[in-house]
Design a protein around this motif. Structure first.
Motif, PDB file in Angstrom:
ATOM      1  N   ALA A  20     -28.398   9.522  33.723  1.00 19.23           N
ATOM      2  CA  ALA A  20     -29.346   8.500  33.830  1.00 19.23           C
ATOM      3  C   ALA A  20     -30.686   8.858  33.989  1.00 19.23           C
ATOM      4  CB  ALA A  20     -28.793   7.610  34.957  1.00 19.23           C
ATOM      5  N   SER A  21     -30.949   9.867  35.168  1.00 21.84           N
ATOM      6  CA  SER A  21     -31.895  10.561  35.587  1.00 21.84           C
ATOM      7  C   SER A  21     -32.949  11.044  34.275  1.00 21.84           C
ATOM      8  CB  SER A  21     -31.868  11.450  36.748  1.00 21.84           C
ATOM      9  OG  SER A  21     -31.296  12.516  36.296  1.00 21.84           O
ATOM     10  N   ALA A  22     -32.211  11.854  33.661  1.00 19.80           N
ATOM     11  CA  ALA A  22     -32.812  12.278  32.124  1.00 19.80           C
ATOM     12  C   ALA A  22     -33.541  11.450  31.232  1.00 19.80           C
ATOM     13  CB  ALA A  22     -31.817  13.348  31.588  1.00 19.80           C
ATOM     14  N   GLN A  23     -32.521  10.271  31.115  1.00 23.65           N
ATOM     15  CA  GLN A  23     -32.958   9.140  30.207  1.00 23.65           C
ATOM     16  C   GLN A  23     -34.422   8.607  30.765  1.00 23.65           C
ATOM     17  OE1 GLN A  23     -29.536   6.619  29.812  1.00 23.65           O
ATOM     18  NE2 GLN A  23     -28.507   8.003  28.633  1.00 23.65           N
ATOM     19  N   SER A  24     -34.545   8.615  31.899  1.00 21.98           N
ATOM     20  CA  SER A  24     -35.804   8.156  32.385  1.00 21.98           C
ATOM     21  C   SER A  24     -36.959   8.975  32.679  1.00 21.98           C
ATOM     22  CB  SER A  24     -35.524   7.466  33.685  1.00 21.98           C
ATOM     23  OG  SER A  24     -35.120   8.337  34.979  1.00 21.98           O
ATOM     24  N   ASP A  25     -36.611  10.267  32.267  1.00 24.46           N
ATOM     25  CA  ASP A  25     -37.497  11.498  32.486  1.00 24.46           C
ATOM     26  C   ASP A  25     -38.602  11.462  31.243  1.00 24.46           C
ATOM     27  OD1 ASP A  25     -39.060  13.658  32.720  1.00 24.46           O
ATOM     28  OD2 ASP A  25     -37.314  15.056  32.835  1.00 24.46           O
ATOM     29  N   SER A  26     -39.851  10.905  31.863  1.00 22.45           N
ATOM     30  CA  SER A  26     -40.775  11.034  30.459  1.00 22.45           C
ATOM     31  C   SER A  26     -41.740  12.091  30.307  1.00 22.45           C
ATOM     32  CB  SER A  26     -41.602   9.519  30.867  1.00 22.45           C
ATOM     33  OG  SER A  26     -42.256   9.777  32.205  1.00 22.45           O
ATOM     34  N   SER A  27     -41.374  13.273  31.012  1.00 25.00           N
ATOM     35  CA  SER A  27     -42.072  14.511  30.805  1.00 25.00           C
ATOM     36  C   SER A  27     -41.593  14.912  29.264  1.00 25.00           C
ATOM     37  CB  SER A  27     -41.540  15.534  31.838  1.00 25.00           C
ATOM     38  OG  SER A  27     -40.432  15.922  31.598  1.00 25.00           O
ATOM     39  N   VAL A  28     -42.666  15.928  28.815  1.00 24.73           N
ATOM     40  CA  VAL A  28     -42.244  16.437  27.514  1.00 24.73           C
ATOM     41  C   VAL A  28     -40.863  17.210  27.491  1.00 24.73           C
ATOM     42  CG1 VAL A  28     -43.212  18.126  25.881  1.00 24.73           C
ATOM     43  CG2 VAL A  28     -44.793  16.965  27.021  1.00 24.73           C
ATOM     44  N   ALA A  29     -40.647  18.059  28.579  1.00 21.29           N
ATOM     45  CA  ALA A  29     -39.276  18.645  28.711  1.00 21.29           C
ATOM     46  C   ALA A  29     -38.213  17.557  28.559  1.00 21.29           C
ATOM     47  CB  ALA A  29     -39.226  19.644  29.855  1.00 21.29           C
ATOM     48  N   GLY A  30     -38.381  16.460  29.185  1.00 16.08           N
ATOM     49  CA  GLY A  30     -37.265  15.327  29.232  1.00 16.08           C
ATOM     50  C   GLY A  30     -37.192  14.883  28.095  1.00 16.08           C
ATOM     51  N   LEU A  31     -38.207  14.601  27.217  1.00 20.35           N
ATOM     52  CA  LEU A  31     -38.153  13.766  26.158  1.00 20.35           C
ATOM     53  C   LEU A  31     -37.453  14.767  24.980  1.00 20.35           C
ATOM     54  CD1 LEU A  31     -41.631  12.090  26.301  1.00 20.35           C
ATOM     55  CD2 LEU A  31     -39.340  10.939  26.398  1.00 20.35           C
ATOM     56  N   ILE A  32     -37.779  16.154  25.277  1.00 22.43           N
ATOM     57  CA  ILE A  32     -37.172  16.948  24.195  1.00 22.43           C
ATOM     58  C   ILE A  32     -35.771  17.102  24.442  1.00 22.43           C
ATOM     59  CG2 ILE A  32     -37.189  19.198  23.263  1.00 22.43           C
ATOM     60  CD1 ILE A  32     -39.851  19.796  24.099  1.00 22.43           C
ATOM     61  N   LYS A  33     -35.509  17.027  25.634  1.00 20.53           N
ATOM     62  CA  LYS A  33     -34.100  17.217  25.932  1.00 20.53           C
ATOM     63  C   LYS A  33     -33.192  16.052  25.655  1.00 20.53           C
ATOM     64  CE  LYS A  33     -30.969  17.704  29.997  1.00 20.53           C
ATOM     65  NZ  LYS A  33     -30.790  17.986  31.339  1.00 20.53           N
TER      66      LYS A  33
END
Length: 340
Positions: A20-33
């Motif tokens: 859930a936290s990754a899905q809300s991660d709007s950083s470049v790394a999070g979005l790529i993940k």
């Protein structure tokens, strides 16, 4: 005839799974993940949206561009993938750059832009010359372009890097066969059948081998111009013809016994071919010469014909000790391939 290029997948070190936290991660790394996970689920439009968001933050991010290109390519949007893979190839990590150029080659190859594909694969090799799959893909591009001599040498290099790769071995043999280099093709087909004796590809290759042993040649394809120093001038063809003539008028109890005699005659005859010009071929010749000396050749003849000859498959089942001896020899004796 079917052949496939191999995609080199570069997964950036971002971890696996999307919580859930990754899905809300709007950083470049999070979005790529997020995009990688969605791509793995074949949710290509959603993955593309994640990469699009990442690229809005960092337009030149090589990982985001690579993953976007890969997703578009996976979705069949090949031409749309090209601008992204161009940007991805500008990175500083050699292995990543090689993966990007290799994917670029696969994209160009999929839209039949073979010269561009060849150039991309060559750039990939400049970045990482140890990646066997890139040589395989380059060989496929040459082969599709009817550049059989270049394909032959490229597949030979791929085999030198991974001697157990049946796909490269098959394509090496086919490249030689399409140049009417029948003796060289014989060795390649035999090596492939040793690696992969009982698949649909095996039946096709066994048919090609039988075509050669029965005196057949491939007719030149439209658009292929044979080099002047190949075909009937190739010394291997003369050696092959003479070797087969020596067993042509003899009687054999089974087709496998005939095959064993034909191969033994060929394997024993190749020592007269110049080593300097045919280094890779001589590597195969030495290997099969060792097989002949090991007394496993009768079993080998049945082993490589099992896909086409039910009687050979039955013989192997009825003679487990001889099959085990052949497999033990193969496990212990490795070919020492050398490419000029």
């Amino acid at each position: 005839m079917r052949f496939y290029f191999k995609i080199i997948i570069f997964i950036c070190a971002l971890g696996s799974g999307v919580d859930a936290s990754a899905q809300s991660d709007s950083s470049v790394a999070g979005l790529i993940k997020q995009g990688v996970e969605l791509n793995n689920q074949k949710k290509y439009p959603e993955a593309a949206e994640s990469y699009k968001a990442a690229l809005a933050l960092e337009p030149d991010n090589v990982q985001a561009n690579y993953q976007m290109a890969f997703t578009l390519f996976s979705a069949g949007k090949n031409k749309e993938a090209l601008p992204f893979i161009e940007k991805a190839s500008k990175g500083n990590n050699p292995k990543f750059t090689a993966a990007a150029y290799s994917l670029m080659g696969s994209i160009y190859q999929s839209v039949n832009q073979l010269p561009n594909a060849v150039n991309a694969y060559k750039n990939a090799i400049k970045a990482d010359g140890s990646n066997q799959r890139i040589y395989y893909n380059l060989g496929i591009a040459y082969f599709k372009g009817k550049l059989y001599g270049e394909a032959e040498q490229t597949f030979a290099t791929a085999i030198e890097l991974d001697s157990s790769d049946a796909g490269s071995t098959r394509m090496y043999a086919l490249s030689a066969f399409h140049q009417n280099k029948r003796a060289e093709a014989t060795f390649g087909f035999c090596r492939f059948l040793m690696l992969e004796p009982n698949t649909p590809r095996s039946a096709e290759v066994y048919g090609n081998l039988q075509n050669i042993l029965q005196g057949g040649v491939l007719k030149p394809e439209p658009g292929y111009r044979e080099p002047r120093d190949m075909s009937s001038a190739d010394p291997g063809n003369k050696v092959l013809t003479k070797a087969l003539a020596g067993v042509a008028n003899r009687k054999y109890a089974t087709s496998a016994d005939l095959l064993a005699a034909q191969l033994k005659s060929i394997f024993n005859a190749v020592g007269n071919i110049p080593v300097e010009k045919y280094a890779f071929w001589q590597s195969l010749a030495t290997y099969f010469g060792q097989l002949t000396a090991s007394n496993n050749l009768p079993t080998f003849a049945r082993y490589i014909s099992q896909s086409a000859k039910p009687e050979s498959a039955k013989w192997l089942k009825d003679n487990p000790d001889k099959l085990s001896a052949l497999k033990n020899w193969v496990a212990v004796t490795k070919p020492a391939f050398k490419v000029l």
